[in-house]
Design a protein around this motif. Structure first.
Motif, short mmCIF file in Angstrom:
data_model
loop_
_atom_site.label_atom_id
_atom_site.label_comp_id
_atom_site.label_asym_id
_atom_site.label_seq_id
_atom_site.Cartn_x
_atom_site.Cartn_y
_atom_site.Cartn_z
N VAL A 130 50.70 13.92 -16.60
CA VAL A 130 51.62 14.97 -17.22
C VAL A 130 53.16 14.42 -17.17
N ALA A 131 53.98 14.99 -17.98
CA ALA A 131 55.20 14.64 -17.77
C ALA A 131 56.12 15.78 -17.64
N VAL A 132 57.08 15.78 -16.82
CA VAL A 132 57.91 17.01 -16.21
C VAL A 132 59.31 16.50 -16.51
N ALA A 133 60.20 17.30 -17.11
CA ALA A 133 61.53 17.12 -16.87
C ALA A 133 61.94 17.58 -15.35
N LEU A 134 63.38 17.17 -14.90
CA LEU A 134 63.91 17.40 -13.72
C LEU A 134 65.25 17.99 -13.60
N ALA A 135 65.59 19.06 -12.79
CA ALA A 135 66.66 19.67 -12.93
C ALA A 135 66.91 19.98 -11.32
N ALA A 136 68.45 19.77 -11.01
CA ALA A 136 68.80 20.19 -9.57
C ALA A 136 69.27 21.62 -9.41
N SER A 137 69.37 22.16 -10.71
CA SER A 137 69.91 23.65 -10.66
C SER A 137 69.68 24.40 -11.77
N LEU A 138 69.38 25.68 -11.78
CA LEU A 138 69.27 26.45 -13.28
C LEU A 138 70.19 26.18 -14.04
N ASP A 139 71.42 25.82 -13.69
CA ASP A 139 72.42 25.61 -14.58
C ASP A 139 72.29 24.36 -15.43
N GLN A 140 71.50 23.54 -14.70
CA GLN A 140 70.89 22.08 -15.52
C GLN A 140 70.06 22.25 -16.66
N VAL A 141 69.21 23.07 -16.51
CA VAL A 141 68.40 23.40 -17.53
C VAL A 141 68.75 23.72 -18.92
N PRO A 142 68.38 22.72 -19.96
CA PRO A 142 68.97 23.02 -21.19
C PRO A 142 68.18 24.05 -22.01
N GLY A 143 68.77 24.47 -23.13
CA GLY A 143 68.21 25.47 -24.04
C GLY A 143 67.30 26.55 -23.55
N GLY A 144 66.66 27.22 -24.21
CA GLY A 144 66.14 28.43 -23.90
C GLY A 144 64.63 28.23 -22.96
N ILE A 145 64.55 29.29 -21.98
CA ILE A 145 63.54 29.39 -21.25
C ILE A 145 62.35 30.22 -21.69
N ASP A 146 61.22 29.90 -22.00
CA ASP A 146 60.16 30.95 -22.36
C ASP A 146 59.53 31.50 -21.22
N LEU A 147 59.29 30.95 -20.15
CA LEU A 147 58.58 31.46 -18.90
C LEU A 147 59.37 30.64 -17.72
N LEU A 148 59.86 31.50 -16.67
CA LEU A 148 60.54 30.87 -15.52
C LEU A 148 59.29 31.38 -14.23
N CYS A 149 58.79 30.54 -13.46
CA CYS A 149 57.92 30.65 -12.44
C CYS A 149 58.65 30.39 -11.33
N ALA A 150 58.44 31.16 -10.25
CA ALA A 150 59.03 31.02 -8.84
C ALA A 150 58.06 31.24 -7.69
N ALA A 151 57.73 30.82 -6.91
CA ALA A 151 56.89 30.70 -5.81
C ALA A 151 57.56 30.74 -4.64
N ASP A 152 57.54 31.66 -3.77
CA ASP A 152 58.04 31.79 -2.39
C ASP A 152 59.24 31.26 -2.36
N VAL A 153 60.24 31.61 -3.18
CA VAL A 153 61.77 31.28 -3.07
C VAL A 153 62.68 32.52 -2.49
N LEU A 154 62.00 33.83 -2.35
CA LEU A 154 62.84 35.00 -1.86
C LEU A 154 62.62 35.29 -0.61
N TYR A 155 62.05 34.45 0.24
CA TYR A 155 61.74 34.90 1.63
C TYR A 155 63.15 35.14 2.31
N ASP A 156 64.28 34.68 2.14
CA ASP A 156 65.48 34.77 2.70
C ASP A 156 66.09 36.09 1.79
N PRO A 157 66.34 37.02 2.64
CA PRO A 157 66.95 38.05 1.83
C PRO A 157 68.26 37.86 0.84
N ALA A 158 68.85 36.80 1.32
CA ALA A 158 70.05 36.44 0.53
C ALA A 158 69.63 35.79 -0.84
#
Length: 224
Positions: A130-158
């Motif tokens: 399969v193919a995926v596009a790559l982005a170093a930050s959310l600011d680099q994601v072009p266009g609309g996002i239908d679904l955003l997935c995040a796994a274990d990124v909130l462990y730091d309260p900050a």
């Protein structure tokens, strides 16, 4: 099959002799990843190696439990991603993004601040055809996002404010978490629980192996 040279070299700089191997994580069981071979780590690390690992942890060389559970969820219910644009935030190995692509997503963007994680996600996507596009930050994601997935990124309260930002950027959000005991962010509701053991196994506490999925209604008021 030879592992990606850039990833192998990065590991060897951290821990000489460390290797990558192809693994089919369970769950989800339908995809393969280049992951750290634990047999190459069967010795105590030197102080220098330990410092290097702590300074630049190779998160991308593990398939974390929360990512496994979220990937399995997408593959079990492909209608939620079919034909849609999906972002895998904090992608690491890319397991969630790859699962979304295999489940029929029209476009997948793997997003991570670690350049090596982006290399790993691309290599693992190719491993699964399969193919995926790559982005170093959310600011680099072009266009609309239908679904955003995040796994274990909130462990730091900050990082908790990220959960609110996700809702502003995407029509729907899926968060998988094994470390935040009381996740109470407006706009999210508990969806399911699952068992996720990191591969290679880090011997984590049983409580960390319990993964909770949360569903968020995003900017469009649409819930996947």
């Amino acid at each position: 099959m030879m592992p990606p040279a850039d990833l192998t070299a990065a590991l060897d700089r951290l821990v000489p002799g460390a290797r990558l191997q192809v693994v089919m994580p369970e769950p989800p069981g339908r995809l393969r990843l280049w992951l750290l071979d634990p047999h190459g780590m069967a010795r105590p690390l030197t102080e220098t190696e330990t410092d290097a690992v702590w300074a630049a942890p190779p998160y991308w060389s593990f398939c974390w439990g929360a990512g496994k559970v979220l990937a399995a969820h997408l593959l079990a219910a492909p209608a939620q991603v079919a034909g849609r644009t999906v972002v895998d935030f904090g992608c690491g190995s890319g397991v969630v993004g790859i699962a979304a692509a295999l489940a029929g997503a029209a476009r997948v963007i793997c997003c991570d601040s670690d350049p090596l994680a982006l290399h790993a996600a691309a290599a693992n996507a190719a491993l699964n055809g399969v193919a995926v596009a790559l982005a170093a930050s959310l600011d680099q994601v072009p266009g609309g996002i239908d679904l955003l997935c995040a796994a274990d990124v909130l462990y730091d309260p900050a990082n908790l404010p990220l959960a609110e930002r996700f809702l502003m950027l995407a029509d729907a959000v899926l968060v998988a978490d094994s470390r935040v005991r009381h996740f109470a962010v407006p706009g999210y509701r508990a969806l399911a629980n699952g068992l996720g053991i990191t591969e290679p196994d880090l011997g984590e506490l049983d409580s960390v192996k319990q993964v909770r999925l949360y569903r968020g209604m995003g900017r469009g008021g649409v819930c996947c």
